[in-house]
Design a protein around this motif. Structure first.
Motif, short mmCIF file in Angstrom:
data_model
loop_
_atom_site.label_atom_id
_atom_site.label_comp_id
_atom_site.label_asym_id
_atom_site.label_seq_id
_atom_site.Cartn_x
_atom_site.Cartn_y
_atom_site.Cartn_z
N GLN A 29 0.82 -1.21 0.00
CA GLN A 29 0.00 0.00 0.00
C GLN A 29 0.85 1.25 0.00
O GLN A 29 0.55 2.24 -0.68
CB GLN A 29 -0.91 0.00 1.23
N ARG A 30 1.93 1.22 0.78
CA ARG A 30 2.80 2.39 0.84
C ARG A 30 3.47 2.64 -0.51
O ARG A 30 3.58 3.78 -0.98
CB ARG A 30 3.84 2.22 1.93
N ALA A 31 3.92 1.54 -1.13
CA ALA A 31 4.56 1.69 -2.44
C ALA A 31 3.56 2.25 -3.45
O ALA A 31 3.87 3.17 -4.23
CB ALA A 31 5.10 0.34 -2.90
N ILE A 32 2.34 1.72 -3.42
CA ILE A 32 1.33 2.18 -4.37
C ILE A 32 1.02 3.66 -4.12
O ILE A 32 0.79 4.43 -5.05
CB ILE A 32 0.05 1.33 -4.25
N ALA A 33 1.03 4.05 -2.86
CA ALA A 33 0.74 5.45 -2.54
C ALA A 33 1.73 6.37 -3.25
O ALA A 33 1.35 7.37 -3.86
CB ALA A 33 0.81 5.67 -1.03
N VAL A 34 3.01 6.01 -3.17
CA VAL A 34 4.03 6.86 -3.81
C VAL A 34 3.89 6.81 -5.32
O VAL A 34 3.86 7.84 -6.00
CB VAL A 34 5.43 6.44 -3.36
N GLY A 39 2.30 9.18 -10.30
CA GLY A 39 1.67 9.03 -11.62
C GLY A 39 0.70 10.15 -11.90
O GLY A 39 0.70 10.74 -13.00
N GLN A 40 -0.09 10.50 -10.91
CA GLN A 40 -1.05 11.59 -11.10
C GLN A 40 -0.31 12.90 -11.38
O GLN A 40 -0.69 13.67 -12.25
CB GLN A 40 -1.93 11.74 -9.86
N LEU A 41 0.78 13.10 -10.63
CA LEU A 41 1.55 14.33 -10.81
C LEU A 41 2.10 14.41 -12.23
O LEU A 41 2.01 15.45 -12.90
CB LEU A 41 2.68 14.38 -9.77
N PHE A 90 1.17 14.19 -4.02
CA PHE A 90 2.47 13.54 -3.93
C PHE A 90 3.15 13.91 -2.62
O PHE A 90 3.68 13.05 -1.90
CB PHE A 90 3.31 13.96 -5.13
N ALA A 91 3.12 15.20 -2.28
CA ALA A 91 3.74 15.64 -1.03
C ALA A 91 3.09 14.95 0.16
O ALA A 91 3.77 14.46 1.08
CB ALA A 91 3.62 17.16 -0.89
N ALA A 92 1.75 14.86 0.15
CA ALA A 92 1.06 14.25 1.28
C ALA A 92 1.40 12.76 1.38
O ALA A 92 1.57 12.23 2.48
CB ALA A 92 -0.44 14.44 1.14
N ALA A 93 1.54 12.10 0.22
CA ALA A 93 1.88 10.68 0.26
C ALA A 93 3.26 10.49 0.88
O ALA A 93 3.46 9.62 1.75
CB ALA A 93 1.84 10.10 -1.15
N LEU A 94 4.21 11.31 0.45
CA LEU A 94 5.57 11.18 1.02
C LEU A 94 5.55 11.47 2.52
O LEU A 94 6.19 10.78 3.31
CB LEU A 94 6.53 12.16 0.32
N TYR A 95 4.81 12.49 2.89
CA TYR A 95 4.77 12.86 4.31
C TYR A 95 4.09 11.79 5.13
O TYR A 95 4.41 11.58 6.29
CB TYR A 95 4.03 14.20 4.46
N SER A 96 3.13 11.10 4.51
CA SER A 96 2.39 10.07 5.24
C SER A 96 3.30 8.90 5.63
O SER A 96 3.10 8.28 6.67
CB SER A 96 1.25 9.53 4.38
N ALA A 236 -7.40 16.44 12.13
CA ALA A 236 -6.95 15.30 11.33
C ALA A 236 -5.45 15.08 11.50
O ALA A 236 -4.74 15.96 11.96
CB ALA A 236 -7.28 15.57 9.88
N PRO A 237 -4.95 13.90 11.09
CA PRO A 237 -3.49 13.72 11.02
C PRO A 237 -2.90 14.78 10.10
O PRO A 237 -3.58 15.25 9.17
CB PRO A 237 -3.34 12.33 10.40
N VAL A 238 -1.63 15.13 10.36
CA VAL A 238 -1.02 16.25 9.66
C VAL A 238 -1.09 16.11 8.14
O VAL A 238 -1.46 17.05 7.43
CB VAL A 238 0.44 16.41 10.12
N ALA A 239 -0.76 14.91 7.64
CA ALA A 239 -0.75 14.74 6.19
C ALA A 239 -2.13 15.01 5.62
O ALA A 239 -2.28 15.61 4.56
CB ALA A 239 -0.30 13.33 5.83
N VAL A 240 -3.16 14.59 6.37
CA VAL A 240 -4.52 14.79 5.89
C VAL A 240 -4.90 16.27 5.94
O VAL A 240 -5.45 16.82 4.99
CB VAL A 240 -5.52 13.96 6.73
N SER A 241 -4.56 16.93 7.04
CA SER A 241 -4.97 18.33 7.10
C SER A 241 -4.21 19.15 6.07
O SER A 241 -4.74 20.12 5.53
CB SER A 241 -4.84 18.91 8.51
N ALA A 242 -2.97 18.77 5.76
CA ALA A 242 -2.24 19.49 4.70
C ALA A 242 -2.91 19.26 3.35
O ALA A 242 -3.05 20.18 2.55
CB ALA A 242 -0.79 19.03 4.66
N LEU A 243 -3.32 18.04 3.12
CA LEU A 243 -4.01 17.71 1.87
C LEU A 243 -5.30 18.50 1.77
O LEU A 243 -5.62 19.09 0.73
CB LEU A 243 -4.31 16.21 1.88
#
Lengths: 497, 758
Positions: A29-34, A39-41, A90-96, A236-243
């Motif tokens: 899941q983590r790999a897919i997240a990145v 890919g979207q970026l 992408f930033a949120a995924a890395l931060y997560s 929310a968790p930081v990554a979520v609130s940043a997103l």
């Protein structure tokens, strides 16, 4: 006709589904997240380049032509917004990766994140108002689940307010859709733009447009409908609130920009007049709210509301430079604001609190981090030559051009209040000595946190020092908004394959 | 000119590392930075041209260019910035030797130098504004140098808020002029002065620009941040807060004088400057702390400069500016030496140091002599120019100039003499006090000496001042001379010396009474504090009202906004409102609708959750019967299925939940009811308007026509769902999946913190 238009939401949708299938394996899941967010970026970058070079891109889903099927289209504004989605995602995924608890990862954090990104991208790409509603539902549910999954008491309280007020918006949106269809017999925005002016409706479209304005204003968190944002963002968790900070309100503001330039321009003094009132109050009230906070994340949440006012002002003044200023502000704001939320998370990690009265000593203990923080923070205050300065400069120029004295006064007051709120954070969290019982943690930060925060700060600096690329883009995007004939033509008569 | 800036910025960026070289002695090497820049400046100024323009494209789309202009005025300012900068860097390298914060300090100081240099050289007003704000920011960082002290943080914030708020006004003013002129170049504005002045909004634009200038240059009532800025280390006070940054406002006014000086509003600078000068002189007189005295005398000097620019006296203004920069820079550094060596901050706490600090004393006397306007220092030329100018503008201007100059002269002599005469006393034991080394004394001695040199050889000063005055529009500035003969100005000058002597005599005798008389209870600083306090209260109050934390109130406000917006549009825009027509005959749908209504009211009245769920189900069934009546059987069937399922699910869940409680009072419920009825009513009314409109040509005809031949389905709803609008269906599937995932995540595991560590 190009599939490229659909990629920015197809990629996260597929990534989300695959991630769901890979449920048992956190590593997968983590790999897919990145990979998925990257890919979207990439798709977003390619899309922007293509739109810049070749003009508006269109895709009719299922090859059913507009206005009968659902048609996707992207002009410069939507391509820019999609790009911002890609960057934030992408930033949120890395931060997560180093920050999200394994429990949340096991409960479907990453699939939800992908779907949220898909929903946001969908909003920016569709030309069909009902389809827009569907994308709203997707991102509403995904964001609600992300908000509530931590299951703390504060999170549940925040999530409840979030979902109730947003459902209110959905109900209004849906009613408005029904009414508009009853008047015009179509919901494709380009088709509406053609048919509405020909309609002898006696001001009824304006009446219905007010419902759209209300529904989107709730999403955009503008005055006096912003409650859900300060109630929920900081829980929310930081990554979520940043997103969220980067994207959620933008979806509402974007919808206002799209509909109130393309569809509802029948009674501009009235509709955009209300938007001006809302913009002015949003700025000032948001900044006042920020001054009343001690929690740094809540401060940033209120300042976020305040800056929605700047963006609305661009639309409300409805001149070429004002719209361009608004578009410029969009992009700058997403990069800066999500970074500030990421940095709040880093501060929490080091100081063990989000309250500025319980923090201190970071300037001495963490000089590099302090410098990274200063970039988005000063940009938020509009200190030159950072990106926020240019945003403010453009907005002031738009206000001067439009001769709108009271909006200019609101901008000035807001700027000073913002400065006060941000500099109090700087003084307390960075300058003040650390409290005796809470020294700054010395442990090194995970490298991903540096990558994300420094990367976004570099973006803020880049916009600030080059200016011209983003401004040229904003200017062209604004021209497309004010003269939507190319958009309408592209949507209504795409060459079929 | 870009090269000069690049040199200094490079110096600033590398300063933290350079400072740490050679065991912390590296900071001394940084003196090379302003020296190199000064050499570059000298080479550029040695050309024949009266002004040098240099421009690089930056943001062509916004008409913003990196455009610089070197003329007489910017040359004078740039020389001051770099020349005094050399001594300040040397002084700071010694002053903070061994302090672990020195590397950051040196970097910020050099950054300030770059910003200030950019400010005075900029030709593009946006570029000028960027540097303007950067000086405010670096000043903030330097005032807050001692950042663990709450007082320093407060003073830093105060300075920043006042100058940035003014800066915002300035930005608006500059943009207004820029849009009027169609250009953002100062050098092009000059050519369009009359056109700009004749614009209807030029008064507002001028007001905004002047607000920016007077906040930066600490004019009454915005002066208060400057004395508080003395929380900064001495090199900062000497450099930013007396010699350079605070002159930025005056500088910009001077820059704009040739363009806008003829504007009727320009005259207001005269009383503003005069009042500031007298007021600040008085404030200096009642101060004891050395740096406070110097700060207030700086405010007085800035007021005098504003006065001179308001009167359009170019030569007097630049002459005064130069003389002041020299003596005040020196005096600040000397005050720093006294504090550094003796530990004393207050004038009353130190005395008799003439043997211990002989060089300091000598330099202080030189500087004070120039400040008070004693022959043959350069200050006397400046003062006589000032008095001569004042004589041409009415009696009260002369009185203001004489009085303020007299008081300030007396006070500066107090600073330069009192610590050195009488019996030795100081916080530190007198035996332990030694004269400061060359690094600390080089600057003040050089600046004080220069004050004498320029007085003895006024031709030297002319070389800088004449071009500067020309840049300000002075047609033929006369050569400076030390002795003008016995004229009115000379008499006035004698008068001010008499006042100075009186102040010298009075100060120790009235200090206690003056210092404690409670003057501080009023005035702009109290107003600033009070408005900050009020702002906090308003912020808390407004936020508590709006962001109350009560969902009920949020929904109410949202509903209220809906009502206001819809009702106002309905009544004020478009055609007349179409009101519903009710027929008296009772038909099936009316009975059904009435039944649904009764049930809905019942649902509100009940407290038991289970019954509410059941009744809501019944409401749903009633609605589906209505669908059936209006011949929409598939819609009715769907509705029935949904109602059945939700009711069953609700009952199953509610069975396990605690009973509902009423938390609201009857009056609240009453208000809610009114709001709800209004909200529902207004939406119904909107619906009525839409129904009264002619039916449009709908896209459904097209869909019906193609459903069978192209969509291959007899049921058109199905074809729409899975073919025409398949993307929507895909989206809805995602929505369902998300709902399931969200539900799973919510129900899954016990509460916990959201993140691993943070």
């Amino acid at each position: 006709m190009s599939l490229l238009v659909a990629l920015p939401f197809l990629i996260p949708m597929v990534a989300g589904s695959v991630s769901l299938l890979a449920w048992p394996s956190r590593r997968a899941q983590r790999a897919i997240a990145v990979v998925g967010t990257a890919g979207q970026l990439i798709a977003a970058v390619v899309l922007l380049v293509v739109v810049w070079n070749d003009g508006i891109q269109v895709l009719a889903a299922g090859a059913w032509p507009a206005p009968y099927g659902i048609t996707l289209a992207t002009d410069l504004l939507s391509a820019l917004m999609v790009l911002m989605t890609g960057i934030t995602g992408f930033a949120a995924a890395l931060y997560s990766l180093p920050t999200i608890s394994s429990r949340m990862e096991r409960n479907g954090y990453y699939p939800l994140m992908h779907m949220l990104l898909a929903g946001v991208a969908g909003v920016f790409l569709t030309t069909d108002l009902f389809n827009l509603y569907v994308w709203f539902e997707i991102l509403l549910l995904a964001s609600f689940a992300l908000l509530a999954m931590g299951q703390e008491r504060a999170q549940m309280a925040g999530a409840l307010k979030y979902v109730v007020l947003n459902l209110f918006s959905s109900a209004m949106f849906l009613s408005a859709l029904g009414l508009l269809y009853g008047l015009a017999g179509t919901l494709n925005m380009a088709d509406l733009a053609v048919k509405l002016p020909a309609l002898d409706d006696g001001g009824r479209v304006t009446l219905v447009s007010m419902l759209f304005m209300l529904a989107f204003s709730i999403k955009a968190a503008s005055f006096p409908l912003f409650f859900w944002l300060p109630a929920s963002y900081h829980t929310a968790p930081v990554a979520v609130s940043a997103l969220f900070a980067g994207l959620l309100t933008k979806v509402g503001v974007y919808s206002l920009y799209r509909t109130f330039t393309l569809v509802f321009t029948e009674d501009v003094p009235w509709t955009h007049g209300w938007l001006q009132v809302s913009a002015g109050f949003t700025m000032v009230v948001g900044a006042l709210g920020a001054l009343a906070q001690t929690d740094i994340r809540r401060t940033f949440a209120f300042l976020h509301v305040s800056q929605i006012g700047y963006m609305l002002m661009g639309l409300a003044l409805f001149t070429p430079i004002a719209l361009a200023a608004g578009v410029f502000y969009f992009a700058h704001h997403i990069i800066m604001k999500s970074n500030l939320f990421f940095l709040s998370g880093v501060i929490y990690r080091l100081g063990g609190s989000y309250r500025r009265d319980e923090l201190g000593g970071l300037w001495t203990a963490r000089p590099w981090l302090s410098l990274v923080f200063l970039v988005p923070a000063l940009s938020l205050c509009g200190i030159p030559p950072l990106s926020g300065f240019w945003g403010k400069l453009l907005i002031v120029r738009a206000g001067v051009d439009a001769g709108s004295g009271w909006l200019l006064a609101a901008v000035l007051v807001t700027s000073v209040l913002t400065l006060l709120a941000v500099m109090r954070i700087w003084a307390d969290v960075f300058w003040k000595a650390a409290p005796q019982d809470r020294p700054v943690r010395r442990a090194p930060l995970p490298v991903m946190l540096w990558v994300v925060t420094v990367g976004l700060a570099a973006g803020t600096l880049w916009i600030g020092f080059t200016v011209e690329p983003l401004w040229a883009l904003a200017e062209r995007a604004s021209a497309q908004l004010l003269d939507p004939s190319a958009y309408i033509e592209a949507v209504l008569s795409p060459e079929l394959p | 000119m870009l090269l000069m800036l690049a040199v200094i910025i490079a110096g600033a960026v590398s300063a933290p590392w350079i400072s740490r070289l050679a065991g912390g002695r590296g900071a001394f090497a940084l003196v090379a930075v302003p020296v190199v820049a000064l050499l570059l400046l000298g080479r550029m100024a040695s050309g024949e041209a009266a002004e040098v323009l240099e421009a690089y494209t930056w943001v062509p789309g916004l008409d913003v260019a990196a455009a610089f202009r070197l003329d007489g005025l910017s040359l004078l300012m740039a020389s001051l910035v770099l020349g005094i900068g050399v001594f300040i860097v040397a002084y700071a390298a010694k002053y903070l030797e061994g302090d672990e914060r020195q590397p950051r300090f040196m970097a910020t100081l050099l950054l300030f130098m770059a910003a200030m240099l950019g400010l005075v050289l900029a030709d593009d007003v946006i570029l000028l504004f960027i540097f303007w704000e950067l000086t405010s920011l670096t000043s903030y960082l330097l005032i807050g140098f001692d950042h663990t002290q709450a007082k320093a943080r407060q003073a830093a914030l105060q300075g920043l808020v006042v100058t940035v708020a003014g800066g915002l006004c300035l930005l608006v003013g500059l943009i207004m002029f820029g849009e009027m002129a169609g250009s953002y170049r100062l050098s092009e504005w000059v050519l369009q002065g009359e056109m700009l002045i004749s614009q209807p909004t030029s008064g507002w634009a001028l007001l905004m620009v002047v607000l920016g200038c007077v906040t930066k240059s600490a004019q009454f009532p915005f002066h208060f941040w400057l004395p508080n800025a003395m929380a900064a280390p001495t090199p900062v006070s000497a450099y930013l807060h007396s010699a350079t940054m605070v002159k930025a406002g005056v500088f910009l006014l001077a820059r704009l004088y040739p363009t806008l000086g003829a504007h009727p509003g320009w005259q207001w600078l005269v009383p503003l400057g005069a009042f500031t000068a007298v007021f600040a002189a008085f404030m200096a007189f009642r101060s004891d702390e050395m740096k406070k005295v110097l700060a207030y005398t700086t405010v007085m000097a800035l007021g005098t400069l504003t006065l001179l620019i308001g009167m359009g006296e170019a030569q007097a203004a630049v002459g005064f500016l130069l003389a002041h920069a020299l003596y005040k820079g020196a005096l600040f550094m000397l005050a720093g030496v006294i504090t550094h060596e003796t530990g004393a901050k207050a004038l009353s706490g130190v005395g008799g140091m003439r043997r211990h600090l002989p060089w300091t004393w000598g330099a202080a006397l030189f500087a004070a002599a120039s400040a008070a306007g004693v022959m043959p220092w350069v200050g006397v030329i400046a003062k006589e120019l000032l008095l001569e100018s004042a004589l041409g503008h009415g009696v009260w201007v002369v009185v203001a100039a004489v009085v303020s100059a007299g008081i300030v002269g007396g006070m500066l002599f107090t600073v330069a003499l009192r610590p050195f005469i009488g019996a030795p006393r100081a916080p530190r034991a007198p035996e332990a006090i030694h004269e400061a080394g060359p690094w600390l004394l080089a600057g003040p001695v050089a600046l004080a000496g220069l004050g004498l040199l320029l007085g003895l050889v006024p031709g030297l000063a002319d070389q800088v001042l004449v071009p500067a005055a020309r840049a300000l529009g002075a047609v033929d500035p006369a050569a400076l001379a030390l002795w003008h003969g016995v004229n009115h100005a000379f008499v006035a000058s004698l008068g001010s010396l008499a006042i100075a002597a009186l102040v010298w005599w009075l100060w120790p005798r009235t200090l206690r009474w003056m210092g404690t008389a409670g003057w501080d209870r009023f005035g702009p600083e109290r107003a600033y504090d009070a408005s900050l306090g009020a702002l906090g209260a308003v912020a808390v109050g407004v936020t508590a009202k709006l962001q109350s934390g009560l969902l009920r109130r949020y929904v109410a406000i949202t509903l209220l906004s809906t009502i206001v917006l819809l009702l106002s549009t309905l009544l004020l825009r478009g055609d007349a409102v179409v009101w519903p027509q009710f027929s008296a005959t009772i038909s099936v749908p009316i009975v059904l609708a009435a039944g649904v209504l009764v049930l809905a009211v019942l649902a509100i009245r009940l407290v038991d959750a289970l019954s509410v769920a059941l009744i809501l189900g019944a409401v749903g069934f009633g609605v589906s019967l209505l669908y059936l009546w209006f011949s929409a059987p598939d819609l009715a069937i769907t509705q029935v299925m949904i109602e059945t399922l939700t009711t069953i699910l609700l009952v199953l869940i509610l069975f396990r939940l605690p009973r509902m409680r009423r938390l609201s009072s009857p009056s609240q419920r009453m208000a809610d009811m009114v709001l709800a009825i209004f909200g529902g009513g207004i939406v119904s009314l909107v619906l009525w308007q839409v129904m009264a409109a002619p039916s449009p040509v709908s896209i459904s005809e097209w869909l019906i026509a193609r459903s069978m031949p192209e969509g291959h389905g007899r049921n058109i709803v199905n074809v729409i769902l899975v073919d025409f609008r398949a993307l929507d269906t895909l989206g809805e599937i995602v929505v369902l999946a998300l709902a399931a995932m969200g539900g799973y995540a919510l129900l899954k595991s016990p509460p916990n913190t959201g993140e691993r560590e943070s």
